[in-house]
Structures are given as C-alpha cells and as structure tokens.
Enzyme design. Structure first.
Site, short mmCIF file in Angstrom:
data_model
loop_
_atom_site.label_atom_id
_atom_site.label_comp_id
_atom_site.label_asym_id
_atom_site.label_seq_id
_atom_site.Cartn_x
_atom_site.Cartn_y
_atom_site.Cartn_z
N ARG A 202 -19.09 1.14 34.05
CA ARG A 202 -18.39 0.82 35.29
C ARG A 202 -19.28 1.17 36.49
NH1 ARG A 202 -14.69 3.69 32.02
NH2 ARG A 202 -12.95 2.41 31.26
N LYS A 240 -12.74 7.31 34.44
CA LYS A 240 -11.39 6.76 34.50
C LYS A 240 -10.43 7.45 33.54
CE LYS A 240 -9.00 2.30 34.52
NZ LYS A 240 -9.15 0.84 34.36
N HIS A 314 -18.10 -6.15 38.49
CA HIS A 314 -17.39 -5.69 37.30
C HIS A 314 -17.52 -6.69 36.14
CE1 HIS A 314 -14.49 -3.16 35.20
NE2 HIS A 314 -13.85 -4.25 34.82
N ARG A 317 -19.72 -5.95 33.20
CA ARG A 317 -19.12 -5.21 32.09
C ARG A 317 -18.55 -6.19 31.06
NH1 ARG A 317 -16.81 -0.11 30.83
NH2 ARG A 317 -14.64 -0.11 30.15
N HIS A 340 -12.98 2.83 26.07
CA HIS A 340 -11.55 2.55 26.07
C HIS A 340 -10.78 3.64 25.34
CE1 HIS A 340 -11.99 -2.07 26.78
NE2 HIS A 340 -12.00 -1.39 27.89
N TYR A 350 -10.28 -8.23 25.42
CA TYR A 350 -11.41 -9.07 25.02
C TYR A 350 -11.19 -9.85 23.73
CZ TYR A 350 -13.87 -6.30 28.52
OH TYR A 350 -14.25 -5.70 29.69
#
Length: 369
Positions: A202, A240, A314, A317, A340, A350
């Site tokens: 990120r 995050k 972004h 990514r 994640h 995805y």
C-alpha cells in the site's frame, strides 16, 4: 379534525404530527384521497410514522455534545487519520442538518429522510454509506449515554454500490510505463513504482519504509508501519490491520534497483547537506518524506507522454495481484503478500481475476462417454 370530506366526495387527511425533531419545524402532513377507507388508513399510517417515545434517562445531551464524545473516543482508540476523517464527515455533512435536533424523538423514518437528503445532493452511494456509518456510530454513543434506548439508524439499509471494474496494468503495459520515465530526472519514481508493482504494498506502507526495513541478505522487505500526513504533520502508525505486518520476499533485480537508488539518495543528501542513515525513508528525496499525492500525480504526467491509459496509484497493488495470478500463484501466497486478514478477503476482491476452470472441468467429463 384529521379527516374532512369535500363537496366532490374526496377526503382530505390533515394530521398534526408535532414538530420535526431535526429542524424543530411544525410537521403537518396533508393529502387528498378518493375514499374514507383510504383516508382512515392514511391517517393511521401518519400517526404510526410520527409516534414518539418521551421518557429517557438522559435526554438533555445535544447532537453536538454526543458527536464530541464520539470524536474523543475516536482519538483515544482509533488511528489519527481515522479521527480526522470522522471529524471531516461530521462537519461537512452531519452537523448543520442535526444541530437543532431533539435526539430522543428521532426515529428510523427521520434517518431515512436524511439518507434521501444525501441522495438528492448528488453524492455517490459509497460516500452516502460512509456518512451513514458515521451517523450510526454517533447514535450508538447516544444509546451508551442513555439519551435514547435504541439506535434509529438500525435497519436503515445501505445503498447498493455498483462494483467498478478493477483496473490494472499487464507486465507489457508496466514495461511501457517504465519506458516513458526519464531515468536521469525521475529515477526515484522508477524505483517507487517498480517496488509497488512487484510487492503489492500500500502507498502508506511504501512511504513509511526505512532502509533498515530492507533485508538485503534475506531479500525481504519488513512491512510493519504506515505513513500519512495530517494537517502537514507526518504521522507513523501501524499498518491497516494486524495481518498487514508481514515480510515480503523480493526478486534480485528489484533489490539491486533499490540499492542503486540508495547510492543516488546518499549523493543527493550530501549535495543538500542532509544527514543520511539507515533510518532515512527509502523514498525520501529532501528533508521530509514525500506525500502520496506526488506519486499519484506523476503517474498521469508520465502516461501523458505516450498512449498508455493512467491508473490510480492503488491500482499498482491490483496489478501485482494480476501478475501473481498470471504466474499461477495460489490464493494463500497472494493473501500473505498483500497482508489480508483472511483468504476470504483475497477471494472476494480478486477471485474474478483467476482463470475460469469450468471449461477444463467440462472437458474432463468426455472421459465418461
């Protein structure tokens, strides 16, 4: 009288429903219908819609007071950027609408009216949903403070959001992008975008990197913090989520590119008489680290030199994930590289990029004939 018959046989429904708890203006819905049955049903509907509860333990806190409690809690338990974002939403979209409101008398229909008000302003459904989430959090505080018994935002449905088509660059498109970069003047940008493309990190994670975070012996990047600017002040926080703290293996050519930039950075710092050490931010080129906007704008500038359609920062990514899928990497590997929280997140975001195996499955059924 709530129902009045007219000379032509129609009926007027005129209900006194008190005051609007938000604007404090008198509320008196009126409507003409054709039959008495319709009139009686409509009268009942209005009375049910505007029915209010009047007894609460602590009904005296204003909306402003409750939102201040909420913001204090955000500052205490949330990241600085989150508290700043919540304050912006409240000041721009909530405070003027609810400043006169009588909190104990607000019900679900009032919240739906506010949601419709936001729709009428032309905001996107995603923005409206975010505003409604903040409003719900404020009313949660009102429940905790015994101002109300139940959150009026409860069961107010989010607006549907049309999923935008995910943009990404293929390896050939990324090579085309790199070919448009002036290496002599924009070498830093080449290194930054290449690192983003081949790691999937990120933006905040990239900007927070120090040279200490790059392990050249194990060929890994240690991701454990994120950088943002709030009111021109640098704020370093954890990434995050907890799962975002990770180590990403990198290829030898990317490591060599980073080391080449480190030497150029040392020369640049020496020129400007800035002390250089392993604690310097990797993508820093002056006294303070750059903002993400610099790298976002430069993508468009570079693409304008050719015929390549620009993507968001972004989206690099997303491009990394598309690259891994093209190399037939599995969900678990992709989840670990992206940081994640669960493999479900990876699949949800995805999954559509993975090859459809139904044709392969169907072809195998020929063996049974």
């Amino acid at each position: 009288m709530a129902i009045r018959e007219n000379d032509d046989g129609t009926f007027d429904v005129d209900v006194s429903a008190g005051t609007n708890p938000i604007t404090q203006e008198r509320r008196r819905p009126r409507k003409r219908v054709n039959t008495r049955v319709e009139a009686e049903e409509l009268e009942y509907h209005y009375k049910q819609k505007y029915r209010r509860k009047n007894e609460y333990t602590n009904p005296n806190l204003s909306f402003s007071a409750i939102k201040n409690i909420y913001l204090d809690d955000c500052k205490l338990h949330g990241k600085p950027g989150y508290a700043e974002n919540q304050n912006y939403i409240i000041e721009k979209h909530l405070l003027s609408y609810f400043k006169k409101s009588n909190i104990p008398k607000i019900v679900k229909d009032d919240i739906k009216d506010f949601q419709q008000h936001l729709i009428n302003t032309g905001l996107s459904n995603k923005s409206i949903n975010n505003i409604m989430i903040t409003l719900k959090c404020i009313f949660d505080v009102a429940v905790e403070e015994s101002v109300i018994e139940q959150n009026p935002c409860k069961n107010v449905k989010n607006l549907s959001i049309k999923q935008k088509q995910m943009k990404f660059w293929t390896p050939d498109q990324f090579k085309e992008f790199l070919s448009l970069i002036d290496e002599e003047k924009e070498f830093l940008f080449k290194v930054y975008y290449t690192t983003a493309y081949f790691t999937g990190m990120r933006c905040g994670e990239l900007l927070a990197l120090n040279w200490d975070d790059i392990d050249k012996f194990r060929q890994e990047i240690n991701v454990h913090k994120s950088l943002t600017y709030i009111k021109k002040q640098i704020i370093i926080t954890e990434p995050k989520t907890k799962n975002s703290i990770r180590r990403i293996s990198i290829n030898a050519k990317l490591l060599a590119l980073l080391q080449e930039w480190k030497l150029k950075q040392q020369e640049l710092f020496e020129k400007y008489q800035i002390e250089h050490s392993n604690e310097v931010h990797v993508f820093q080129y002056r006294e303070v680290p750059p903002t993400k906007d610099i790298f976002s704008r430069r993508i468009r500038t570079i693409c304008s030199r050719g015929h390549l359609a620009p993507i968001r920062q972004h989206d690099l990514r997303h491009s990394h994930v598309a690259l891994l899928i093209h190399q037939r990497e599995d969900y678990t590997t992709i989840k670990e590289r992206l940081g994640h929280a669960s493999i479900t997140t990876t699949i949800d975001v995805y999954g559509h990029l993975f090859p459809n195996k139904q044709k392969e499955t169907a072809d195998k059924l020929d063996d049974f004939f």
